[in-house]
Design a protein around this motif. Structure first.
Motif, short mmCIF file in Angstrom:
data_model
loop_
_atom_site.label_atom_id
_atom_site.label_comp_id
_atom_site.label_asym_id
_atom_site.label_seq_id
_atom_site.Cartn_x
_atom_site.Cartn_y
_atom_site.Cartn_z
N ARG A 19 -5.16 -2.16 -8.29
CA ARG A 19 -3.90 -2.03 -9.01
C ARG A 19 -3.12 -3.34 -9.00
N GLU A 20 -3.03 -3.95 -7.83
CA GLU A 20 -2.27 -5.19 -7.72
C GLU A 20 -2.88 -6.32 -8.54
N VAL B 208 -7.92 1.11 -3.98
CA VAL B 208 -7.19 1.44 -5.21
C VAL B 208 -5.96 0.54 -5.33
N ALA B 209 -5.25 0.34 -4.22
CA ALA B 209 -4.06 -0.52 -4.23
C ALA B 209 -4.43 -1.96 -4.58
N LEU C 162 0.88 -1.16 0.00
CA LEU C 162 0.00 0.00 0.00
C LEU C 162 0.92 1.22 0.00
N GLU C 163 0.83 2.03 -1.03
CA GLU C 163 1.69 3.20 -1.14
C GLU C 163 1.17 4.32 -0.25
N ARG C 164 2.08 5.17 0.20
CA ARG C 164 1.71 6.28 1.09
C ARG C 164 0.63 7.14 0.45
N GLY C 165 -0.46 7.35 1.18
CA GLY C 165 -1.55 8.19 0.71
C GLY C 165 -2.52 7.49 -0.23
N GLU C 166 -2.27 6.24 -0.54
CA GLU C 166 -3.12 5.50 -1.47
C GLU C 166 -4.27 4.83 -0.72
N ALA C 167 -5.45 4.87 -1.30
CA ALA C 167 -6.59 4.17 -0.71
C ALA C 167 -6.38 2.67 -0.87
#
Length: 142
Positions: free
Chosen positions: A52-53, A48-49, A40-45
């Protein structure tokens, strides 16, 4: 007396993809099986992650990601999502994934899984996943 608060070192999304009474596992070269997941990228919901994955790892689009819980394993928070796929959905391996397979819940064993996936399995994910399924998927029609 001071209190030290525990803070997780990172966060991941883990997606439990189901089809009928099976779950999707993925494997990287030389590794054991695991559930599709990613950082999970910083600031990412988290939703959404997770989407994406699934797209990067398997070229899967899904419209129904359901957050069923957040579980801490080690010092990583795992945002656990479920999504259901229809029979015949096509999967294209990508981003380091060398194999994938659908397997029945009853055939899963911790010895076949990476340690983190085995730890998730020990939390009885099948009960968690089935508990949150929509009523129309779990009801019997005679």
């Amino acid at each position: 007396m001071s209190v030290i608060k525990h803070r997780p070192a990172g966060a991941k999304v883990t997606i439990i993809c189901t089809r009928n009474d099976q779950v999707l596992l993925v494997r990287r070269k030389g590794a054991k099986w695991k559930f599709p997941n990613g950082l999970l990228e910083r600031g990412e919901a988290p939703t959404v992650a997770a989407a994406r994955e699934l797209w990067k790892a398997l070229s899967l689009h899904c419209s129904g990601l359901h957050l069923v819980g957040i579980i801490e394993i080690g010092n990583v928070l795992h945002h656990i999502f479920t999504t259901d796929f229809a029979d015949g959905c096509s999967v294209a391996l990508g981003r380091g994934i060398v194999a994938c397979k659908w397997i029945g819940w009853e055939d899963l064993s911790s010895t076949m899984l990476k340690p983190t996936a085995a730890a998730l399995l020990s939390r009885d994910l099948s009960a968690l996943v089935h508990r949150y399924e929509p009523a129309e998927l779990t009801s019997n029609t005679n």
